[in-house]
Design a protein around this motif. Structure first.
Motif, short mmCIF file in Angstrom:
data_model
loop_
_atom_site.label_atom_id
_atom_site.label_comp_id
_atom_site.label_asym_id
_atom_site.label_seq_id
_atom_site.Cartn_x
_atom_site.Cartn_y
_atom_site.Cartn_z
N LEU A 37 0.81 -1.22 0.00
CA LEU A 37 0.00 0.00 0.00
C LEU A 37 0.85 1.28 0.00
CD1 LEU A 37 -2.88 1.27 0.22
CD2 LEU A 37 -2.58 1.20 2.70
N ALA A 38 1.81 1.35 0.92
CA ALA A 38 2.60 2.58 1.04
C ALA A 38 3.44 2.82 -0.22
CB ALA A 38 3.49 2.52 2.26
N VAL A 67 -8.69 1.82 5.78
CA VAL A 67 -7.33 2.29 6.07
C VAL A 67 -7.32 3.06 7.40
CG1 VAL A 67 -5.41 3.74 5.28
CG2 VAL A 67 -6.79 2.46 3.61
N SER A 68 -6.39 2.70 8.28
CA SER A 68 -6.25 3.40 9.56
C SER A 68 -5.27 4.55 9.43
CB SER A 68 -5.71 2.45 10.64
OG SER A 68 -6.50 1.28 10.71
N ILE A 69 -5.51 5.59 10.20
CA ILE A 69 -4.56 6.70 10.27
C ILE A 69 -3.33 6.22 11.03
CG2 ILE A 69 -4.15 8.99 11.26
CD1 ILE A 69 -7.17 9.53 10.98
N GLY A 115 1.50 -6.76 6.80
CA GLY A 115 1.64 -5.45 6.15
C GLY A 115 0.82 -4.30 6.69
N GLY A 116 -0.18 -4.59 7.52
CA GLY A 116 -1.04 -3.52 8.02
C GLY A 116 -0.79 -3.24 9.49
N THR A 117 -1.75 -2.57 10.09
CA THR A 117 -1.59 -2.20 11.50
C THR A 117 -1.81 -3.40 12.43
OG1 THR A 117 -3.88 -1.42 11.54
CG2 THR A 117 -2.18 0.23 11.14
N PHE A 159 0.67 -4.13 15.43
CA PHE A 159 0.17 -4.17 16.80
C PHE A 159 0.58 -5.46 17.49
CE2 PHE A 159 -2.92 -5.09 20.10
CZ PHE A 159 -2.92 -3.89 20.81
N ALA A 160 0.45 -6.58 16.78
CA ALA A 160 0.81 -7.88 17.38
C ALA A 160 2.31 -7.89 17.73
CB ALA A 160 0.47 -9.01 16.42
N ARG A 161 3.14 -7.46 16.81
CA ARG A 161 4.59 -7.49 17.05
C ARG A 161 5.00 -6.54 18.18
NH1 ARG A 161 6.62 -10.99 13.67
NH2 ARG A 161 5.92 -11.09 11.49
#
Ligand SMILES: O=C(O)C(=O)C[C@]1(C(=O)O)C=C[C@@H](O)C=C1
Length: 242
Positions: free
Chosen positions: A70-71, A86-88, A137-139, A143-145
């Motif tokens: 995405l980025a 998509v999250s900010i 690839g996402g939030t 968050f998990a890591r």
């Protein structure tokens, strides 16, 4: 002049070409879903993308992307706006602009209903006996890591099938956006349960990620604001979330 000052306005290009390009991943129900057979996109944010294009008076073109890409795709200018749950994030904010937020979120666990009482806190989850599944690839992965040091983290690439992995017992739980846990709880009724989705572990908001064009960002904000005020947004929300 810097490169940005001389750049052609995205908004002008959209109006001149008559096309709004929206990047979307197609793997995140009910925000964005790509039908594997036809390749066509549907979902809450796809309806809103249609509405945005129609407010601009142009046609909508969906540009397929993925969370890990995405980025890169955004920075390469492959689309004008990214839409689809998509999250900010501050990282994304560094290369683009966010619209006003449209949904309040936060990560919350979803697990087999039998384990509902087992995984209430991050401390409950973070032990070597627990397998947490995450899409890459996402939030969610971030968050998990960031929050798990002991638990086993399994990265599963197909987000359209990830909840079946938990249902089948190949992972104990997933931590994802509260709205998605509520939605998947309904899809896997009696099998998967959202755990305290009203009190997620963190604070996050969904918004549309707009290329650095202040005119386009202002347009998206105005359209979104009016959609919320007139009830057009609520109508689409009820279609997909109720
Ligand atoms: O990266 C983001 O902004 C997202 O909100 C996307 C994200 C994720 O966090 O990985 C959120 C939930 C879906 O299950 C898939 C992707």
């Amino acid at each position: 002049f810097s490169k940005d000052t001389l750049a052609v306005s995205r908004l002008d290009t959209i109006l001149e070409t008559g096309v709004l390009k929206v990047g979307s991943t197609g793997d995140y129900k009910p925000f964005s879903y790509k039908d594997p057979a036809s390749g066509s996109f549907s979902g809450f944010d796809i309806d809103l993308a249609e509405s945005l294009a129609s407010a601009l008076g142009v046609k909508l073109e969906i540009v397929p992307t993925t969370w890990p890409q995405l980025a890169q795709d955004f920075d390469a200018g492959k689309f004008d706006v990214a839409m689809g749950g998509v999250s900010i994030t501050f990282d994304r904010q560094k290369t683009g602009l966010f619209s006003i937020p449209y949904m309040r979120e936060g990560k919350t666990p979803i697990a087999r209903c039998a384990d509902k009482e087992k995984f209430k806190t991050l401390a409950d989850i973070d032990n070597p006996q627990t397998t947490v599944i995450a899409n890459p690839g996402g939030t969610n992965e971030k968050f998990a890591r960031a929050n798990l040091k002991q638990a086993k983290i399994v990265i599963f690439p197909d987000n359209t099938k990830i909840f079946d992995e938990v249902a089948a017992g190949r992972a104990d739980l997933m931590m994802t956006d509260a709205s998605e846990t509520r939605y998947q709880e309904k899809l896997h009724s009696g099998v998967l349960c959202a755990i305290h989705p009203d009190e997620p572990f963190n604070f996050a908001e969904k918004a549309y990620w707009v290329q650095r064009d202040i005119g386009l960002k202002a347009f998206v904000d105005q359209w979104l604001h009016q959609s919320i005020e007139t009830g057009a947004y609520e109508k689409i929300y009820n279609k997909w979330f109720k």
